[in-house]
Scaffold this motif. Structure first.
Motif, mmCIF file in Angstrom:
data_model
loop_
_atom_site.group_PDB
_atom_site.id
_atom_site.type_symbol
_atom_site.label_atom_id
_atom_site.label_comp_id
_atom_site.label_asym_id
_atom_site.label_seq_id
_atom_site.Cartn_x
_atom_site.Cartn_y
_atom_site.Cartn_z
ATOM 1 N N ARG A 178 0.832 -1.203 0.000
ATOM 2 C CA ARG A 178 0.000 0.000 0.000
ATOM 3 C C ARG A 178 0.870 1.257 0.000
ATOM 4 N NH1 ARG A 178 -5.132 1.017 0.891
ATOM 5 N NH2 ARG A 178 -5.484 -1.189 1.354
ATOM 6 N N HIS A 179 1.907 1.257 0.803
ATOM 7 C CA HIS A 179 2.806 2.403 0.869
ATOM 8 C C HIS A 179 3.475 2.643 -0.490
ATOM 9 C CE1 HIS A 179 5.540 5.322 2.610
ATOM 10 N NE2 HIS A 179 6.562 4.662 2.091
ATOM 11 N N ALA A 180 3.918 1.573 -1.149
ATOM 12 C CA ALA A 180 4.559 1.705 -2.458
ATOM 13 C C ALA A 180 3.579 2.248 -3.491
ATOM 14 C CB ALA A 180 5.116 0.359 -2.909
ATOM 15 N N ILE A 181 2.333 1.803 -3.439
ATOM 16 C CA ILE A 181 1.313 2.287 -4.369
ATOM 17 C C ILE A 181 1.067 3.777 -4.154
ATOM 18 C CG2 ILE A 181 -1.163 2.169 -4.901
ATOM 19 C CD1 ILE A 181 -0.899 -0.906 -4.443
ATOM 20 N N ASN A 182 0.943 4.193 -2.888
ATOM 21 C CA ASN A 182 0.744 5.614 -2.600
ATOM 22 C C ASN A 182 1.890 6.454 -3.159
ATOM 23 O OD1 ASN A 182 -1.600 4.949 -1.226
ATOM 24 N ND2 ASN A 182 -0.662 5.053 0.808
ATOM 25 N N ARG A 202 -8.136 -3.420 -12.840
ATOM 26 C CA ARG A 202 -7.441 -2.380 -13.589
ATOM 27 C C ARG A 202 -8.279 -1.102 -13.587
ATOM 28 N NH1 ARG A 202 -7.557 -6.693 -16.927
ATOM 29 N NH2 ARG A 202 -8.835 -5.628 -18.501
ATOM 30 N N PRO A 203 -7.656 0.056 -13.406
ATOM 31 C CA PRO A 203 -8.408 1.310 -13.450
ATOM 32 C C PRO A 203 -9.025 1.534 -14.829
ATOM 33 C CG PRO A 203 -6.226 1.646 -12.497
ATOM 34 C CD PRO A 203 -6.234 0.270 -13.083
ATOM 35 N N VAL A 204 -10.173 2.182 -14.856
ATOM 36 C CA VAL A 204 -10.805 2.558 -16.116
ATOM 37 C C VAL A 204 -9.844 3.457 -16.895
ATOM 38 C CG1 VAL A 204 -12.688 3.888 -17.144
ATOM 39 C CG2 VAL A 204 -13.147 2.371 -15.193
ATOM 40 N N TRP A 240 -10.174 4.716 -8.884
ATOM 41 C CA TRP A 240 -9.584 3.432 -8.439
ATOM 42 C C TRP A 240 -8.893 3.593 -7.095
ATOM 43 C CZ3 TRP A 240 -4.312 2.031 -7.941
ATOM 44 C CH2 TRP A 240 -4.016 0.667 -7.919
ATOM 45 N N ALA A 241 -8.153 4.690 -6.933
ATOM 46 C CA ALA A 241 -7.449 4.935 -5.665
ATOM 47 C C ALA A 241 -8.443 5.114 -4.529
ATOM 48 C CB ALA A 241 -6.551 6.161 -5.802
ATOM 49 N N ALA A 242 -9.511 5.863 -4.782
ATOM 50 C CA ALA A 242 -10.519 6.078 -3.743
ATOM 51 C C ALA A 242 -11.209 4.766 -3.372
ATOM 52 C CB ALA A 242 -11.543 7.105 -4.223
ATOM 53 N N ASN A 293 -3.970 12.487 -1.827
ATOM 54 C CA ASN A 293 -3.939 13.848 -1.306
ATOM 55 C C ASN A 293 -3.725 13.825 0.198
ATOM 56 O OD1 ASN A 293 -4.640 14.982 -3.894
ATOM 57 N ND2 ASN A 293 -6.725 14.288 -3.517
ATOM 58 N N SER A 294 -3.027 14.835 0.707
ATOM 59 C CA SER A 294 -2.762 14.932 2.135
ATOM 60 C C SER A 294 -3.078 16.344 2.609
ATOM 61 C CB SER A 294 -1.295 14.586 2.416
ATOM 62 O OG SER A 294 -0.446 15.543 1.797
#
Length: 257
Positions: free
Chosen positions: A137-141, A206-208, A242-244, A251-252
């Motif tokens: 998860r950290h790598a994806i972020n 896979r994301p759209v 996809w991320a949501a 975003n932070s």
């Protein structure tokens, strides 16, 4: 006709060269050697006539300084690379997840062992299997913010101000790092660099918009600027959704430190 660079070499000849390199490593590093192995296409048995040689030389024993460097050379008709590493350095690398993990970490899971009296390569595989879901998860972020967010900004700048000649390269970056995200999400390795894009299309979740960008890149249909921009923007929108959906963070706080 004489051919410069790599020439056709049989698998048996290539394996013999690996043995010769291993023998030389024993001469140079002696009792410090813990293991020697071949990785890449040669270890998988998928090497072609022009494939190069990739090897690990793992050093053990007490050392005040970690060792990590490569011997890389061309002998004329063939090329070889030997990664010389301390055992602890290689184990740490194997257990770390970073953005290109789906492409870079295959060697830690399968080697053709040429010398391994203490079973080090089994330990290496266990280290490679140790990362947690949170590590992925950290790598994806990091890829979402460090690469994909940056790419969409560059795409929008180029679309407004040029040069449009940069758009094909950006499309390839969208495709490559999109594939890495999908590999990380599924915790799946790609077999080789040449198969990253087609193999990514076979993975789930896979994301759209991803498929369209990948197909543009694989077909070489990267001439029309508006077509590239539209495809990459569609993929970006799909990536945000996809991320949501999977609770990845893009975003932070305005300033998070």
């Amino acid at each position: 006709m004489n051919m410069n660079g790599p020439v056709k070499i049989s698998r048996s000849e290539r394996l013999q060269t690996c043995q010769e390199i291993a023998a030389r490593l024993h001469e140079v590093y002696g009792e410090k050697i813990l293991a020697i192995g071949v990785y890449g296409s040669v270890s998988r048995g998928t090497d072609g006539p022009f494939s190069d040689i990739e090897m690990f030389c793992v050093l053990g024993g007490e050392s005040s300084e970690p060792v990590e460097f490569s011997h890389e050379w061309s002998a004329g008709p063939w090329k070889a690379e030997v990664n010389v590493c301390s055992a602890d350095v290689l184990l740490k690398t194997a257990s770390t997840v970073e953005g290109k993990w789906p492409l870079t970490h295959g060697p830690f899971f399968s080697q053709l062992s040429l010398y391994d009296p203490k079973g080090f390569f089994s330990t290496l595989k266990k280290a490679a299997e140790s990362p947690t879901k949170e590590d992925f998860r950290h790598a994806i972020n990091e890829v979402l913010v460090g690469e994909m967010y940056e790419f969409i900004g560059k795409l929008r700048n180029v679309n407004l101000n040029g040069p449009h000649t940069y758009l094909p390269y950006l499309a390839m970056q969208f495709a490559e790092y999109g594939a890495m995200l999908i590999g990380l999400h599924n915790q799946k390795l790609f077999s080789t660099g040449s198969m990253v894009l087609p193999e990514s299309l076979e993975l789930p979740n896979r994301p759209v918009g991803f498929d369209n960008v990948v197909k543009l890149v694989m077909s070489g249909d990267l001439v029309e600027p508006s077509k590239i921009v539209s495809a990459c923007e569609d993929f970006w929108n799909g990536l945000v959704d996809w991320a949501a959906k999977h609770d990845y963070v893009m975003n932070s706080k305005r300033i998070p430190f």
